[in-house]
Structures are given as structure tokens and as C-alpha cells.
Motif scaffolding. Structure first.
Motif, PDB file in Angstrom:
ATOM      1  N   LYS A 143     100.001 -48.949 -78.681  1.00 21.48           N
ATOM      2  CA  LYS A 143      98.962 -49.906 -79.095  1.00 21.48           C
ATOM      3  C   LYS A 143      97.594 -49.233 -79.180  1.00 21.48           C
ATOM      4  N   ALA A 144      97.316 -48.336 -78.216  1.00 21.95           N
ATOM      5  CA  ALA A 144      96.024 -47.643 -78.219  1.00 21.95           C
ATOM      6  C   ALA A 144      95.914 -46.679 -79.398  1.00 21.95           C
ATOM      7  N   THR A 145      97.026 -46.084 -79.792  1.00 18.84           N
ATOM      8  CA  THR A 145      97.027 -45.103 -80.886  1.00 18.84           C
ATOM      9  C   THR A 145      97.044 -45.767 -82.252  1.00 18.84           C
ATOM     10  N   SER A 182      91.808 -49.628 -85.376  1.00 16.13           N
ATOM     11  CA  SER A 182      91.474 -50.505 -86.502  1.00 16.13           C
ATOM     12  C   SER A 182      91.108 -51.908 -86.049  1.00 16.13           C
ATOM     13  N   GLY A 183      90.941 -52.088 -84.739  1.00 13.52           N
ATOM     14  CA  GLY A 183      90.580 -53.409 -84.235  1.00 13.52           C
ATOM     15  C   GLY A 183      91.718 -54.407 -84.283  1.00 13.52           C
ATOM     16  N   LEU A 184      92.953 -53.933 -84.359  1.00 17.89           N
ATOM     17  CA  LEU A 184      94.110 -54.824 -84.395  1.00 17.89           C
ATOM     18  C   LEU A 184      94.630 -55.058 -82.987  1.00 17.89           C
ATOM     19  N   GLY A 227     100.805 -44.598 -90.805  1.00 15.76           N
ATOM     20  CA  GLY A 227     100.929 -45.714 -91.740  1.00 15.76           C
ATOM     21  C   GLY A 227     101.765 -46.820 -91.131  1.00 15.76           C
ATOM     22  N   VAL A 228     102.045 -47.821 -91.957  1.00 16.00           N
ATOM     23  CA  VAL A 228     102.829 -48.964 -91.517  1.00 16.00           C
ATOM     24  C   VAL A 228     103.767 -49.401 -92.635  1.00 16.00           C
ATOM     25  N   GLY A 229     104.998 -49.724 -92.275  1.00 15.46           N
ATOM     26  CA  GLY A 229     105.968 -50.271 -93.202  1.00 15.46           C
ATOM     27  C   GLY A 229     106.211 -51.737 -92.873  1.00 15.46           C
ATOM     28  N   ILE A 266      96.260 -48.047 -91.768  1.00 15.09           N
ATOM     29  CA  ILE A 266      96.552 -49.123 -90.819  1.00 15.09           C
ATOM     30  C   ILE A 266      95.293 -49.959 -90.627  1.00 15.09           C
ATOM     31  N   THR A 267      95.170 -51.004 -91.443  1.00 13.23           N
ATOM     32  CA  THR A 267      94.054 -51.935 -91.360  1.00 13.23           C
ATOM     33  C   THR A 267      94.582 -53.342 -91.569  1.00 13.23           C
ATOM     34  N   ALA A 268      93.765 -54.336 -91.204  1.00 12.02           N
ATOM     35  CA  ALA A 268      94.152 -55.734 -91.407  1.00 12.02           C
ATOM     36  C   ALA A 268      94.365 -56.023 -92.895  1.00 12.02           C
TER      37      ALA A 268
END
Length: 482
Positions: A13-15, A20-22, A71-73, A90-92
């Protein structure tokens, strides 16, 4: 008293989220967007990967690489259909955009409730360390210089040594629509050495290596010496090799890395997707005899520090020790979430993907055959005329038919139970399911590979482990050069 460090989920979660403030509420919002229409499953797979590679030849660094990727899938599953999108940011905003793309596949007819988060703890099979930042560049090069020096000291016929060192720090976070939230920190290191020897104008090569889910500190002088000695030994054996005979004959396979034949020729056929689609030679055969008595095949993702092990799989499920074949009887397949749901069974923790930009699929972890009760020396002595394969190079298999071709990197011709001379150019040709029924003798010397395996499937590569005891298999076709 030493205080416990942060959990792998906290590190993930920290990484992956905090910069990105998520947070977890942000993920709930994404699932709210995805589940505006009903779907069978949905997940978010966040990844941060830092990796490096070094190559040393003739005492000089010939190549060096370093990369950072994240990144995110986003995946949504409805029935057999899958929608997938990924972003390297990785942003909202990126998450929301990917979520809107994927929800198009979901069935119309009302929204679906978003499940409350439930943390799933991994098994903690390896330390959450960062090998890449653990040593400076000079120290990493020194590891390669040491293994090169040790290899050259083995024999004056050693003419060239190429050493390769790689390390990886992989942090993943999985969030699922059922509320699952899990994280993992996956170190991975590997070293290999290629040795070229020459005598009276003839040149041959040997290779050796090792690694696992730990730091560079594993590569002590003792470990490096063992790798150097193995690489030189293999090259010198090949220097004496004669052309391999050809024909149908009995074959003895050595313990450890020769389990790659088991992995390729049999393991892939036991993955859930091939069996759900009916394209595997093992499809629909649960409960049937598919191998000789005594043959028990395991896929085990829970082995500490092993290259193929996972504290969580890439869908957030907990890997297990899965018995695939028990005393010759087919007991089950390796499953990811999608294929397990469609086949009406539970996932086995074998959902794996190469990266956030890839879809998960059922894959092996550490796949091996259990020991039998025979002395390896007794097995070799039982061979009147045949091939003893100590080590393998490359190979390939057709999943549908089970047919395979494998080349031996070290093999011996055996007569009257005694190794006569090494042979060059030996290839094993056969059918995996059929070969299982021809296992005649199983040694009591189960060994795992030294940590060198990579598995390819549908364009994706993941680290794996293999293993087996000494085996005697009847009636394999050997393609040779004699």
C-alpha cells in the motif's frame, strides 16, 4: 526486543497507493464504477518492479541493464468473457478510465453491491527484501568476477567464461470485487555461468546456475564454487562426448533439473484452462489411472525461498500443495479463479501473470514427482543398453497431443548397467501422458532444480521450479547423431 516490521500488505500500500493519494476507499470507488452492471468477478492488480542484469566476459562488464516499471491492470469477468485494460500510471484518473472501459462487458440488469474489504494474509515464504538496492555496483560485479575466477581455476582447458547476474524487486497489490485485499513483496535473484573449453581444436560448452527468492548474500564463495565446478564439469564431459545413438530404448533420467521434462510434457496438460476447453490429453479423466503405480506429481507454491513459490498468487488467492497425480491416479488440475468457477471447483492458488499488463491464467509454481523406494545406483545398474540423461537443455511440447522433444545437455551411453561414455546430440522424443505409464523404476533421491527455471505460456514468462528423483522410463525414442 525487536519490533516486527511492516507487513507485505503495508509495504504494498505504501509503495503502490500512497504516492498517488490512493487508499482502500479509492479502490471501493473503482469497484463501484465497474459493478454498475453485474459481473462474475473483477480485480485490480497493482505492480511496482525494479530489476537489473549484469554480464561479465573476459573479466570485463559487457552488458548492464536497469529498469523500473509500474502500473495497474483492471479486469472484469462475465461468464467466459473477459474485459481487460491497464495503465502504466497509477492515479485515480487512470483507474477510473480503465474501469469504464472494462465494465462494458458486464451483463446489463442492475448494479452489484461492492463487498467490504477483507485482508488476506500471504504465507510469508520469503523475506520482503530488495536485492537490487542491497549491494553497490562494484559488489555485484565482484560476485561475477569470483565465479569467473573459480571456473578458470578448475582446468587449463577453460578458454572462456561468461557470467550473468540478475536481481528483481517486485511489489504487488491485489484487490478483488469480493473484498479481498492482499499484497506481496517478491525478491528474486539468479546467477549463471557459461564455460567454453578447448582441447586439440575441439570446443565444447557447459552451463550452470542457481537462484531463488532471497538476496545476493546467498551467493557465498561456497555456492559460487559449486556453480563454477558444475559448469566446467559439464563442458569437460561434452569434450569427450561421442555421437548419440538413435532408436527406441530405455532411458534413465537423473534427479533435479531433468524434471523440466515432467513440467513441459505433463504439467502444462494439467492446467485448468486446457482441461476446461477439452484440449488436454488429461481432460475429463479425474479419478482415472494416467500413470504407472508409484507416480505422484505435486505442484507446490508453498516452499520457502523457492523460485516458483508465491505467498499469494496474482489473484490474491493462497497457493497450496496440490496433488495432481497420486500413485498414478489423476486427482486434480491447477486452477485460477476463472477456470475454477467455470468448472465448479475451488481455485488452487495457481493464477499467475507476467505483469500488470497481462491477464492471469493457470500456471505451475514448483512442480515435481515424489520419491520412490529404489536406490539410484540400482536403477542405473538395471539398464542393459540405453541412455542416462543427467541434464537437459531446451525442449518443446504440444499440449493437445502431449508430444514432446527434449535435448540433453549431458547424457551417457550405458551398457550392462555401467556408464560407458558421454554422448552428444541426444534428443528424447515421446508423448507425455504415454511416458507416465512407462515409468518402471522411481528412485529415493528426489531433488529440486537449483533455481533456474522460466516457463512460457501464451507469450507470458514466469519463474518456476521443477524436480524429480532418478527415473527409468521404458520405450522412449532417442534421436541421435550416430
Amino acid at each position: 526486543m525487536t519490533k516486527p516490521g511492516p507487513s507485505t500488505l503495508d509495504i504494498a500500500k505504501a509503495t503502490l497507493l500512497a504516492p498517488s493519494g490512493l487508499d482502500e476507499s479509492s479502490l471501493q470507488s473503482v469497484f463501484g464504477t465497474i459493478l454498475a452492471h453485474k459481473a462474475d468477478d473483477a480485480d485490480l492488480y497493482f505492480q511496482y518492479n525494479r530489476s537489473e542484469g549484469w554480464t561479465l566476459e573476459e573479466g570485463e562488464v559487457k552488458n548492464g541493464s536497469y529498469s523500473i516499471d509500474q502500473g495497474v491492470g483492471v479486469r472484469v469477468v462475465s461468464g467466459e468473457k473477459t474485459a481487460f485494460a491497464y495503465a502504466d500510471d497509477i492515479t485515480a484518473e487512470a483507474l477510473d478510465s480503465a474501469a469504464k472501459v472494462t465494465r462494458a462487458i458486464a451483463a446489463a440488469g442492475g448494479s452489484q453491491a461492492v463487498a467490504a474489504p477483507k485482508v488476506r494474509e500471504g504465507r510469508g515464504l520469503y523475506a520482503p527484501i530488495d536485492p537490487v538496492s542491497s549491494l553497490d555496483d562494484a559488489q555485484k560485479v565482484r560476485i561475477l568476477e569470483t565465479v569467473e575466477r573459480m571456473a578458470r581455476a578448475q582446468d587449463p582447458r577453460v578458454k572462456q567464461v561468461i557470467g550473468r547476474l540478475s536481481g528483481e524487486y517486485d511489489v504487488v497489490l491485489v484487490a478483488r470485487s469480493d473484498g479481498t485485499l492482499a499484497g506481496d513483496v517478491r525478491p528474486l535473484v539468479h546467477i549463471s555461468v557459461s564455460v567454453i573449453v578447448e582441447h586439440e581444436g575441439r570446443r565444447e560448452q557447459g552451463n550452470a546456475g542457481g537462484g531463488g527468492r532471497f538476496g545476493y548474500g546467498y551467493f557465498t564463495d561456497e555456492v559460487l564454487r559449486g556453480i563454477a565446478e558444475e559448469g566446467v564439469k559439464q563442458a569437460l564431459v561434452n569434450l569427450q562426448a561421442r555421437p548419440a545413438p538413435a532408436g527406441v530404448m530405455s532411458v534413465v533420467l537423473g534427479p533435479g533439473w531433468p524434471g523440466i521434462l515432467l513440467h513441459e510434457a505433463i504439467g502444462h496438460g494439467l492446467e485448468g484452462d486446457f482441461n476446461r476447453k477439452g484440449t488436454s490429453a488429461f481432460s475429463g479423466r479425474i479419478g482415472e489411472r494416467v500413470a504407472a503405480k508409484g507416480v505422484t506429481v505435486i505442484d507446490d507454491g508453498t516452499m520457502p525461498d523457492r523460485r516458483g513459490s508465491l505467498s499469494i498468487d496474482d489473484e490474491g488467492n493462497t497457493p497450496g500443495r496440490n496433488v495432481l497425480i497420486e500413485d498414478g491416479i489423476l486427482r486434480g488440475y491447477m486452477q485460477d479463479s476463472l477456470n475454477a468457477r467455470l468448472m465448479g471447483v475451488e481455485p488452487t492458488g495457481n493464477g499467475r501473470r507476467e505483469s500488470y499488463a497481462s491477464l492471469p491464467m493457470p500456471r505451475m509454481t514448483n512442480t515435481y514427482m515424489l520419491s520412490g523406494d529404489k536406490d539410484p545406483a540400482e536403477i542405473l545398474a538395471s539398464l542393459d543398453r540405453g541412455i542416462y540423461c543427467v541434464n537437459f537443455g531446451g525442449g518443446e511440447v504440444d499440449i493437445t497431443s502431449g508430444k514432446f522433444v527434449f535435448s540433453a545437455s549431458e547424457a551417457w551411453w550405458v551398457e550392462n548397467g555401467k556408464m560407458q561414455y558421454p554422448v552428444k546430440g541426444a534428443t528424447l522424443i515421446g508423448n507425455g501422458p504415454e511416458a507416465l505409464t512407462k515409468v518402471a523404476l522411481i528412485g529415493n533421491d528426489l531433488a529440486l532444480d537449483p533455481g533456474i527455471g522460466m516457463c512460457g505460456k501464451e507469450g507470458q514468462s514466469v519463474p518456476v521450479g521443477v524436480g524429480q528423483p532418478t527415473l527409468r522410463i521404458e520405450g522412449l525414442t532417442v534421436g541421435g547423431t550416430a
